[in-house]
Design an enzyme around this catalytic site. Structure first.
Site, PDB file in Angstrom:
ATOM      1  N   CYS B  50     -32.485   4.386  31.651  1.00 26.10           N
ATOM      2  CA  CYS B  50     -33.425   4.958  30.690  1.00 26.10           C
ATOM      3  C   CYS B  50     -34.805   4.372  30.916  1.00 26.10           C
ATOM      4  O   CYS B  50     -34.973   3.457  31.709  1.00 26.10           O
ATOM      5  CB  CYS B  50     -32.969   4.693  29.259  1.00 26.10           C
ATOM      6  SG  CYS B  50     -33.089   2.963  28.794  1.00 26.10           S
ATOM      7  N   CYS B  53     -35.316   0.616  30.567  1.00 26.69           N
ATOM      8  CA  CYS B  53     -34.918  -0.232  31.693  1.00 26.69           C
ATOM      9  C   CYS B  53     -36.070  -0.377  32.674  1.00 26.69           C
ATOM     10  O   CYS B  53     -36.303  -1.452  33.224  1.00 26.69           O
ATOM     11  CB  CYS B  53     -33.726   0.374  32.429  1.00 26.69           C
ATOM     12  SG  CYS B  53     -32.299   0.651  31.395  1.00 26.69           S
ATOM     13  N   ASP B 452      -4.448   7.771  51.273  1.00 25.73           N
ATOM     14  CA  ASP B 452      -4.206   6.386  51.620  1.00 25.73           C
ATOM     15  C   ASP B 452      -3.664   5.746  50.343  1.00 25.73           C
ATOM     16  O   ASP B 452      -3.827   6.290  49.261  1.00 25.73           O
ATOM     17  CB  ASP B 452      -5.535   5.758  52.041  1.00 25.73           C
ATOM     18  CG  ASP B 452      -5.456   4.257  52.095  1.00 25.73           C
ATOM     19  OD1 ASP B 452      -4.511   3.761  52.726  1.00 25.73           O
ATOM     20  OD2 ASP B 452      -6.329   3.591  51.529  1.00 25.73           O
ATOM     21  N   ASP B 638     -10.004   4.978  51.785  1.00 24.85           N
ATOM     22  CA  ASP B 638     -11.136   4.096  51.549  1.00 24.85           C
ATOM     23  C   ASP B 638     -11.309   2.998  52.584  1.00 24.85           C
ATOM     24  O   ASP B 638     -12.377   2.450  52.723  1.00 24.85           O
ATOM     25  CB  ASP B 638     -11.018   3.439  50.168  1.00 24.85           C
ATOM     26  CG  ASP B 638      -9.986   2.338  50.165  1.00 24.85           C
ATOM     27  OD1 ASP B 638      -8.917   2.544  50.787  1.00 24.85           O
ATOM     28  OD2 ASP B 638     -10.235   1.284  49.580  1.00 24.85           O
ATOM     29  N   ASP B 642      -8.754   3.683  57.502  1.00 22.23           N
ATOM     30  CA  ASP B 642      -8.722   5.120  57.218  1.00 22.23           C
ATOM     31  C   ASP B 642      -9.892   5.848  57.863  1.00 22.23           C
ATOM     32  O   ASP B 642      -9.886   7.072  57.935  1.00 22.23           O
ATOM     33  CB  ASP B 642      -8.807   5.381  55.710  1.00 22.23           C
ATOM     34  CG  ASP B 642      -7.653   4.766  54.969  1.00 22.23           C
ATOM     35  OD1 ASP B 642      -6.521   4.969  55.405  1.00 22.23           O
ATOM     36  OD2 ASP B 642      -7.900   4.077  53.969  1.00 22.23           O
TER      37      ASP B 642
END
Lengths: 50, 767
Positions: B50, B53, B452, B638, B642
């Site tokens: 926002c 921040c 996986d 991941d 893989d």
């Protein structure tokens, strides 16, 4: 119809100014953070944008 | 302004939580020189959400010594920090962490400003838009019935505007058409380039002869509409690329090298040579393949091999690049450079695997392959027909040009990108990033999903089995020890204790014994948490559940409690697999973990086909076998192991916690915890394909209606302009129907998942 001699360059010039303004604003990074710009307008104690 | 609750959405769930902050050396390595003697580094800060921040961050960084300039960006959730190149990098990362916005370095050089293609496209688009508005003003006067002199003047002005615009904005199409023709292919840009050039040349000829019709407006408008499609397509891909690049980088940028003279230095990964001595502290990833010289620790190899349980290593053991050092510092001897490490081997496999995929031709190009010959022969035939029937070549050429313009793939050029952009936007709102539109097309064809296990179907982190049935006092005591360790089982114990609440136990003199466990003093006795054969005098007393990893808590060698762990299923895993099966897709699991763990998990999510202990080339072979059997594979994974399979599959997806190369190889990256992103993306992809086909059908229908008029010679520039804009608007309107559907999945995805809560949630300062 001689008025066209003025009107055509004027209409063309206005368009060109718009185009130039857009290209300038893009080059100076004003479209980099559109969401942020929408929020920054609400800050009232900030210094001027760069 | 209030900082509302941070959303879990775009936070990478796993690693960023306890990942180390980028050090000042890393900042320096990642920075680049900019004007005025300043250096600049871009930090990704996922917790920006926002305007408040932005202000907090810029203020905080403004007070850090050495910071020349700091600018936070809400759109890309990043901060750009500049400092003078004569001084050391400022402690910006620490300052950001202190105010509850932990930063990490990013992969993407981009950040929008350096994207040259996008800049070129937008400039071309702006120029074409400006020109078509001006030419249209003249054309409307002509259509409204301007006299011959005025008409010629307006045509001349139109031509004067159109020529530079067609040269400048049209470049995009000519270049791509030329590239395709040179390789003996055609794409959508070939009929566009031919149509635009012929129409312009014909109009120029007519104008010089004082003819009534000129198509300058149509040519420029065509370029304008087509550039819209092209720009949208590019914006979509650039956005996904930079978003993926902003995810936390898991491979280290460098390592501390110890020299023989006793000094040590932080060296970038590329500078590490075999034979160098590297220091890897607990919590760091191993930068290159190596051999342990001194030290004993445990390594988390889940991202590298898919094994879920940590592996103990001691002097003499070999370690692969990318593994995470868990418990104690290690001194390694590098045995390979970064280019020859395990990671590089995977990249080599990936490149080989990717060659197979490039054979895929995108829908738009396939349509163009059918479309261009039809259009061009129609134009040629009408030219020949009119020439033979009337003997008037000028008339025949005018009709042929009208045919080319009216059929010019204006709607086709928008038909695909507009739908894909809207689909990508919808996916983005749900934390799923699409690398390019081709991925959506390929996903819609998928019929077999290959998962996986570790890190994909599971979170890759262990979880205490039955926390409610463990003795509260024992759990409290164990977590008091465990809080001092980064071992995954320790983290699980601490999490279980935190979930239950309750009293805190104080222990003293805590020591971690790498490879064994933790030891401490409590009320005058020695308590140990760790492996049974180390913690207990008589290890036979434990009867742990079969094939579950297990830790015991002991008091002076006597058993107090045993804790068994299992892998935590990723949220929505069961639902996702059920949904995929409902859609009639085959589901398989390929895992590098041991058989028992895989069988357990496959049973609990209802998957019949699985293979365990499978190596990266084994995964690759299985995908090839599926492809040869005529299946279109959809790989979700991941790990480093893989990555080749992600590249080889027809289409692939990775969680944001995946290794960097895996994320880059995947077509889709999902950033939220729930695996229901998989069926959701599939549903969107199928719907996208249907809308694209509808759009094609609309474009063909439009051509079928308009073409006879054009061939009969009834089409004037006015009619062409109306028909073109009309068909484009219809296609865009149809694409917009993609919004607001698939409500079921949205509900499932937006359900907040507790583990996805950002780690800084509690430290967020109130404003």
């Amino acid at each position: 119809m001689s008025i066209l001699i003025y009107l055509i360059p004027i209409s063309f010039g206005l368009g060109a100014v718009g185009l130039g303004a857009f290209l300038w604003s893009m080059r100076s990074g004003q479209y980099q953070d559109l969401d942020g710009a929408a929020e920054r307008v609400l800050f009232d104690d900030e210094d001027a944008p760069d | 302004m209030n900082c509302h609750t941070p959303e879990a959405k775009d936070t990478a769930p796993a690693e960023s939580g306890h990942g180390a902050l980028p050090s000042r050396e890393e900042l320096l390595l990642a920075s680049r020189a900019v004007a005025d003697g300043l250096r600049e580094v871009r930090l990704s800060v996922p917790s920006i959400h926002c305007g408040g921040c932005l202000r907090t961050i810029e203020r905080a960084l403004g007070n850090v010594e050495g910071v020349a300039e700091a600018r936070a960006n809400l759109t890309t959730k990043s901060v750009t920090v500049r400092w003078s190149e004569n001084i050391a990098p400022p402690q910006a990362a620490e300052a950001l962490f202190a105010i509850g916005h932990p930063p990490h370095l990013t992969d993407s050089e981009a950040g929008g400003s350096t994207d040259k293609t996008l800049g070129e496209l937008i400039r071309a688009l702006a120029v074409a838009g400006f020109a078509s508005a001006n030419i249209m003003a003249f054309s409307v006067s002509v259509w409204a019935g301007a006299g011959p002199e005025l008409r010629n003047l307006f045509h001349l002005l139109s031509a004067a505007i159109a020529l530079p615009v067609l040269l400048y904005s049209g470049r995009v199409f000519y270049r791509s058409a030329w590239a395709a023709l040179r390789h003996g292919r055609t794409n959508m840009d070939v009929p566009i380039s031919i149509g635009v050039s012929l129409a312009f040349a014909m109009s120029l000829y007519d104008m010089s002869n004082g003819g009534p019709h000129a198509y300058f407006d149509a040519t420029v408008m065509l370029v304008f509409f087509l550039l819209i499609g092209r720009t949208l397509d590019h914006v979509m891909r650039a956005k996904a690329r930079s978003a993926v690049g902003d995810l936390a980088k898991l491979t280290p940028r460098g390592a501390t090298v110890a020299y023989e003279n006793g000094t040590s230095e932080y060296v970038p990964v590329g500078g590490i040579e075999p034979g160098m001595t590297i220091l890897v502290t607990a919590g760091e990833r191993v930068p290159v393949d190596g051999r342990v010289l001194t030290g004993a620790s445990e390594l988390d190899r889940s991202l590298v091999t898919g094994e879920s349980a940590p592996v103990a290593v001691a002097a003499g053991a070999t370690v692969e690049a990318g593994t995470l050092n868990l418990t104690a510092p290690l001194r390694l001897e590098a045995t390979a450079t970064a280019d020859n490490s395990f990671l590089a081997e995977m990249v080599r496999l990936m490149n080989a695997a990717e060659a197979g995929r490039s054979a895929y031709r995108r829908l738009a190009d396939r349509a163009a392959g059918l479309y261009a010959p039809v259009v061009h022969s129609a134009a040629l035939l009408s030219f020949l027909g009119w020439a033979f029937a009337t003997g008037d070549f000028h008339r025949a050429a005018t009709v042929a040009v009208a045919v080319l313009i009216i059929t010019c793939p204006c709607a086709l050029g928008l038909a695909v990108p507009i739908v894909q952009v809207i689909a990508a936007r919808r996916l983005f709102e749900h934390g799923i990033m699409v690398k390019d539109g081709g991925g959506l097309e390929r996903l819609a064809e998928a019929d077999t999903v290959v998962f996986d296990k570790t890190g994909t179907l599971t979170t890759g982190r262990p979880e205490l089995i039955d926390p409610d049935r463990t003795d509260p006092a024992a759990l409290s005591l164990a977590s008091a020890l465990a809080i001092h360790s980064r071992h995954p089982q320790s983290l699980a114990l601490v999490a279980a204790q935190a979930a239950r609440g309750g009293t805190k136990t104080n222990v003293a003199d805590i020591r971690e014994m790498p490879g064994h466990g933790l030891e401490a003093r409590y009320n005058g006795t020695v308590i140990r948490l760790g492996r049974a054969d180390w913690a207990l005098d008589d290890p036979e007393t434990v009867s742990a559940p079969l094939h579950h990893p297990c830790s015991v808590l002991s008091n002076d060698g006597r058993l107090v409690a045993a804790f068994a762990f299992h892998e935590r299923l990723r949220a929505g895993a069961g639902e996702a697999i059920a949904a995929l099966k409902d859609r009639g897709l085959g589901v398989e699991i390929l895992s590098g973990d041991h058989e028992a763990a895989v069988r357990d998990l496959a049973g609990s999510v209802g998957v019949e086909r699985f293979e365990a202990r499978i190596r990266p080339d084994g995964k690759l072979a299985r995908l090839k076998a599926l492809a040869e059997a005529g299946h279109k594979t959809f790989m979700v994974g991941d790990g480093l192991n893989d990555a080749p399979a992600l590249a080889a599959a027809h289409v692939s997806m990775a969680p944001s916690s995946a290794v960097d190369v895996g994320r880059n190889a995947a077509d889709f990256v999902f950033t939220r915890d729930s695996l229901e992103a998989v069926p959701f993306t599939l549903a969107i992809a199928k719907r996208t394909r249907r809308l694209i086909r509808e759009n094609f059908a609309l474009a063909v229908l439009y051509n079928a209606v308009a073409l006879p008029f054009a061939i009969a010679g009834f089409v004037t520039p006015l009619a062409a302009a109306l028909a073109m804009s009309g068909s484009s608007l219809i296609v865009v309107a149809n694409a917009l129907r993609l919004k607001g559907r698939a409500k079921y999945y949205r509900k499932a995805l937006d359900r907040p998942s507790p583990q996805a809560a950002p780690p800084h949630a509690s430290t967020q300062p109130a404003q």
